[in-house]
Design a protein around this motif. Structure first.
Motif, PDB file in Angstrom:
ATOM      1  N   ARG A 134       0.828  -1.196   0.000  1.00 36.08           N
ATOM      2  CA  ARG A 134       0.000   0.000   0.000  1.00 36.08           C
ATOM      3  C   ARG A 134       0.876   1.263   0.000  1.00 36.08           C
ATOM      4  NH1 ARG A 134      -5.255   1.498   1.060  1.00 36.08           N
ATOM      5  NH2 ARG A 134      -5.647  -0.589   0.226  1.00 36.08           N
ATOM      6  N   ARG A 135       2.012   1.173   0.674  1.00 37.90           N
ATOM      7  CA  ARG A 135       2.915   2.326   0.703  1.00 37.90           C
ATOM      8  C   ARG A 135       3.365   2.696  -0.715  1.00 37.90           C
ATOM      9  NH1 ARG A 135       8.778   2.184   3.785  1.00 37.90           N
ATOM     10  NH2 ARG A 135       9.519   4.263   3.183  1.00 37.90           N
ATOM     11  N   GLY A 136       3.655   1.701  -1.526  1.00 36.78           N
ATOM     12  CA  GLY A 136       4.067   1.963  -2.903  1.00 36.78           C
ATOM     13  C   GLY A 136       2.965   2.617  -3.714  1.00 36.78           C
ATOM     14  N   GLU A 137       1.716   2.172  -3.496  1.00 36.39           N
ATOM     15  CA  GLU A 137       0.575   2.763  -4.199  1.00 36.39           C
ATOM     16  C   GLU A 137       0.407   4.231  -3.808  1.00 36.39           C
ATOM     17  OE1 GLU A 137      -2.753   0.371  -3.190  1.00 36.39           O
ATOM     18  OE2 GLU A 137      -1.894  -1.483  -4.026  1.00 36.39           O
ATOM     19  N   GLU A 138       0.520   4.494  -2.512  1.00 37.84           N
ATOM     20  CA  GLU A 138       0.373   5.871  -2.040  1.00 37.84           C
ATOM     21  C   GLU A 138       1.496   6.758  -2.564  1.00 37.84           C
ATOM     22  OE1 GLU A 138       0.317   5.234   2.141  1.00 37.84           O
ATOM     23  OE2 GLU A 138      -1.819   4.660   2.195  1.00 37.84           O
ATOM     24  N   ASN A 139       2.701   6.235  -2.624  1.00 39.74           N
ATOM     25  CA  ASN A 139       3.823   7.021  -3.112  1.00 39.74           C
ATOM     26  C   ASN A 139       3.676   7.351  -4.596  1.00 39.74           C
ATOM     27  OD1 ASN A 139       5.013   7.011  -0.608  1.00 39.74           O
ATOM     28  ND2 ASN A 139       6.453   5.359  -1.064  1.00 39.74           N
ATOM     29  N   ALA A 140       3.236   6.375  -5.393  1.00 33.54           N
ATOM     30  CA  ALA A 140       3.028   6.633  -6.822  1.00 33.54           C
ATOM     31  C   ALA A 140       1.968   7.705  -7.025  1.00 33.54           C
ATOM     32  CB  ALA A 140       2.622   5.339  -7.534  1.00 33.54           C
ATOM     33  N   ALA A 141       0.878   7.631  -6.266  1.00 33.02           N
ATOM     34  CA  ALA A 141      -0.190   8.617  -6.374  1.00 33.02           C
ATOM     35  C   ALA A 141       0.290  10.010  -5.963  1.00 33.02           C
ATOM     36  CB  ALA A 141      -1.384   8.196  -5.521  1.00 33.02           C
ATOM     37  N   GLU A 142       1.148  10.067  -4.937  1.00 36.27           N
ATOM     38  CA  GLU A 142       1.668  11.359  -4.489  1.00 36.27           C
ATOM     39  C   GLU A 142       2.592  11.976  -5.539  1.00 36.27           C
ATOM     40  OE1 GLU A 142       2.414  14.713  -2.073  1.00 36.27           O
ATOM     41  OE2 GLU A 142       0.782  13.244  -2.237  1.00 36.27           O
ATOM     42  N   VAL A 143       3.407  11.160  -6.186  1.00 41.74           N
ATOM     43  CA  VAL A 143       4.267  11.676  -7.264  1.00 41.74           C
ATOM     44  C   VAL A 143       3.404  12.258  -8.380  1.00 41.74           C
ATOM     45  CG1 VAL A 143       5.864  11.018  -9.097  1.00 41.74           C
ATOM     46  CG2 VAL A 143       6.234  10.188  -6.774  1.00 41.74           C
ATOM     47  N   VAL A 144       2.375  11.535  -8.753  1.00 48.59           N
ATOM     48  CA  VAL A 144       1.481  12.012  -9.812  1.00 48.59           C
ATOM     49  C   VAL A 144       0.816  13.328  -9.398  1.00 48.59           C
ATOM     50  CG1 VAL A 144      -0.722  11.534 -10.956  1.00 48.59           C
ATOM     51  CG2 VAL A 144       1.079   9.793 -10.926  1.00 48.59           C
ATOM     52  N   ARG A 145       0.364  13.404  -8.154  1.00 50.93           N
ATOM     53  CA  ARG A 145      -0.280  14.630  -7.685  1.00 50.93           C
ATOM     54  C   ARG A 145       0.679  15.817  -7.758  1.00 50.93           C
ATOM     55  NH1 ARG A 145      -1.064  17.863  -3.452  1.00 50.93           N
ATOM     56  NH2 ARG A 145       0.546  16.858  -2.180  1.00 50.93           N
ATOM     57  N   ARG A 146       1.922  15.616  -7.351  1.00 49.67           N
ATOM     58  CA  ARG A 146       2.901  16.690  -7.400  1.00 49.67           C
ATOM     59  C   ARG A 146       3.198  17.120  -8.838  1.00 49.67           C
ATOM     60  NH1 ARG A 146       5.946  18.147  -2.869  1.00 49.67           N
ATOM     61  NH2 ARG A 146       4.867  17.379  -0.999  1.00 49.67           N
ATOM     62  N   VAL A 147       3.358  16.155  -9.720  1.00 47.77           N
ATOM     63  CA  VAL A 147       3.634  16.475 -11.124  1.00 47.77           C
ATOM     64  C   VAL A 147       2.467  17.233 -11.737  1.00 47.77           C
ATOM     65  CG1 VAL A 147       3.963  15.471 -13.423  1.00 47.77           C
ATOM     66  CG2 VAL A 147       5.273  14.596 -11.480  1.00 47.77           C
TER      67      VAL A 147
ATOM     68  N   ILE B 294      13.463  -3.863  -7.867  1.00 48.07           N
ATOM     69  CA  ILE B 294      12.155  -4.269  -7.348  1.00 48.07           C
ATOM     70  C   ILE B 294      12.250  -4.494  -5.841  1.00 48.07           C
ATOM     71  CG2 ILE B 294      10.487  -6.177  -7.353  1.00 48.07           C
ATOM     72  CD1 ILE B 294      11.051  -6.492 -10.346  1.00 48.07           C
ATOM     73  N   GLY B 295      11.206  -4.080  -5.112  1.00 50.56           N
ATOM     74  CA  GLY B 295      11.096  -4.408  -3.699  1.00 50.56           C
ATOM     75  C   GLY B 295      11.619  -3.369  -2.733  1.00 50.56           C
ATOM     76  N   ARG B 296      11.995  -2.201  -3.244  1.00 51.73           N
ATOM     77  CA  ARG B 296      12.485  -1.133  -2.372  1.00 51.73           C
ATOM     78  C   ARG B 296      11.540   0.055  -2.418  1.00 51.73           C
ATOM     79  NH1 ARG B 296      19.005  -0.921  -3.662  1.00 51.73           N
ATOM     80  NH2 ARG B 296      19.529  -2.969  -2.766  1.00 51.73           N
ATOM     81  N   PRO B 297      11.168   0.613  -1.288  1.00 55.52           N
ATOM     82  CA  PRO B 297      10.305   1.802  -1.271  1.00 55.52           C
ATOM     83  C   PRO B 297      11.009   2.992  -1.931  1.00 55.52           C
ATOM     84  CG  PRO B 297      10.393   0.777   0.894  1.00 55.52           C
ATOM     85  CD  PRO B 297      11.467   0.135   0.080  1.00 55.52           C
ATOM     86  N   LEU B 298      10.229   3.874  -2.489  1.00 56.34           N
ATOM     87  CA  LEU B 298      10.793   5.100  -3.060  1.00 56.34           C
ATOM     88  C   LEU B 298      11.329   5.998  -1.943  1.00 56.34           C
ATOM     89  CD1 LEU B 298       8.005   6.001  -5.658  1.00 56.34           C
ATOM     90  CD2 LEU B 298      10.307   5.147  -6.184  1.00 56.34           C
ATOM     91  N   PRO B 299      12.440   6.709  -2.182  1.00 55.70           N
ATOM     92  CA  PRO B 299      12.959   7.669  -1.195  1.00 55.70           C
ATOM     93  C   PRO B 299      12.152   8.966  -1.268  1.00 55.70           C
ATOM     94  CG  PRO B 299      14.367   7.680  -3.128  1.00 55.70           C
ATOM     95  CD  PRO B 299      13.319   6.628  -3.370  1.00 55.70           C
TER      96      PRO B 299
END
Length: 398
Positions: free
Chosen positions: A89-102, A121-126
């Motif tokens: 879920r953390r990865g999903e939230e991070n992808a959505a946040e990047v999109v929102r910022r862009v 693969i398998g590492r959270p975004l910084p």
């Protein structure tokens, strides 16, 4: 092997089509260099996209699939060096946040942004460094958007040794493509990451048909190592700034551009020293031709023979023969050639072997097979297999 990114005079210079602008910068995904990119159209656009069929598709793909359904994408953002896959879920939230910022920086709705993530693969975004970068970018306004296609292609690279770009023209419009990917590469939808931008005016339905036709003839005929990525994405955005174009001419120009990118990707396969093309003709149908061709281009024994400049046609026969479901294939009807030199069914003369070896030492090697069953044909693209591939992938995460 090298590729000329300066492009032909007919294709035009490597600059964005009218109405597109781009940003690249360092967001802490890798130690040095740009690792974040954004390309945006300043006007509404039509779009089409295709994505990996992997059962472990990453959050970037899942989110982008939803956004692509509207066929009105206006921006593409890419994060390099981190696939953001298997991150929950953390990865999903991070992808959505990047999109929102862009979307906020570009001044467009979030559902008009496509996101690509590529790398480990398998590492959270910084996220702390990524968001700090976006904060700084937002503060710069239009001044942050001065990057060209080559800058974006470089910022997308992971284990690539060189950026991949291509340009074509159709009527008054231009088509610019950028791509990355050299390993975990046998597309089954589209491929790696490949983005196409054009100022042609193309209705969404026509654009989708043109992209799917191009992908089938190009990216889906590519294989480096038989492995399909969790993050593969290909998209095209058309903003219409140059006006309408002939649909057939546009489709052909798009396919030609995608073929250019395909051969660049194959030639830069991890550890590759040679581009390998396998053409199968005389097949009963196009699907059969592609299956047999991929069986040959994917064979480790064929690939290592190509690497060693060994014209071992027995390995090619093996790769054809292991397709036991293809019951219509008869050895007596099959022919095999390396380049223009036939090696089966008639064994070449001894004085031809030197010519064969010289052919196999070239930076591009062609294997041509005919099945004697029909009129269908397919060409697939790959590379040799060297110790360099093992080194790159054995040490990838460290």
């Amino acid at each position: 092997m090298t590729h000329d990114h300066a492009l032909t005079e007919a294709a035009g210079p490597l600059v964005w089509p009218v109405g597109f602008r781009a940003h690249t910068g360092h967001g802490g995904l890798r130690e040095h260099g740009d690792d974040i990119s954004v390309v945006v159209s300043d006007r509404p656009a039509t779009s089409a996209a295709m994505f990996t069929q992997s059962l472990f598709a990453g959050p970037a793909v899942v989110l982008s699939r939803r956004h692509a359904e509207g066929r009105n994408l206006r921006a593409v953002t890419t994060l390099a060096q981190n696939a953001n896959v298997a991150t929950g879920r953390r990865g999903e939230e991070n992808a959505a946040e990047v999109v929102r910022r862009v979307a906020g920086i570009a001044g467009i709705p979030a559902d008009q942004v496509l996101i690509g993530s590529t790398g480990v693969i398998g590492r959270p975004l910084p996220m702390s460094t990524i968001l700090a970068h976006f904060d700084e970018t937002a503060g710069r306004g239009d001044a942050a958007f001065g990057a060209g296609p080559l800058d974006v292609a470089r910022a997308m690279m992971t284990t690539d040794t060189r950026p991949k770009t291509a340009v074509r023209t159709v009527g008054q419009a231009r088509i610019v493509g950028i791509a990355k990917g050299v390993g975990m590469l046998e597309p089954n939808m589209a491929t790696m990451l490949a983005y196409v931008f054009t100022d042609a005016e193309v209705p969404a339905g026509e654009l989708d048909g043109a992209l799917r036709g191009a992908v089938n003839r190009t990216f889906n005929c590519l294989s480096v190592d038989t492995d399909t990525s969790t993050s593969d994405t290909v998209s095209v955005i058309a903003n219409g700034a140059a006006g309408p174009v002939d649909p057939a001419a546009f489709a052909e120009a798009l396919a030609d551009l995608c073929l250019d990118l395909t051969t660049q990707l194959a030639g830069d396969g991890e550890g590759a020293t040679k581009l390998l093309r396998v053409t199968v003709g005389g097949a009963g149908d196009p699907g059969q031709a592609k299956r047999i061709a991929k069986s040959v281009v994917n064979s480790p024994l064929v690939k290592t023979a190509v690497h060693g400049a060994d014209p071992n046609w027995g390995r090619v026969l093996m790769a054809i023969g292991k397709n036991t479901d293809e019951t219509g294939i008869e050895p007596g009807k099959v022919t095999v050639a390396f380049g223009d030199i036939e090696v089966y069914p008639e064994e070449p003369e001894a004085d031809t072997l030197d010519r064969l070896t010289a052919l196999m030492r070239r930076s591009e090697v062609d294997i041509v097979i005919t099945l004697g069953l029909g009129e269908a044909e397919a060409t697939v693209y790959g590379c040799d297999l060297s110790a360099g591939y093992v080194r790159v992938n054995a040490d990838y995460t460290t």
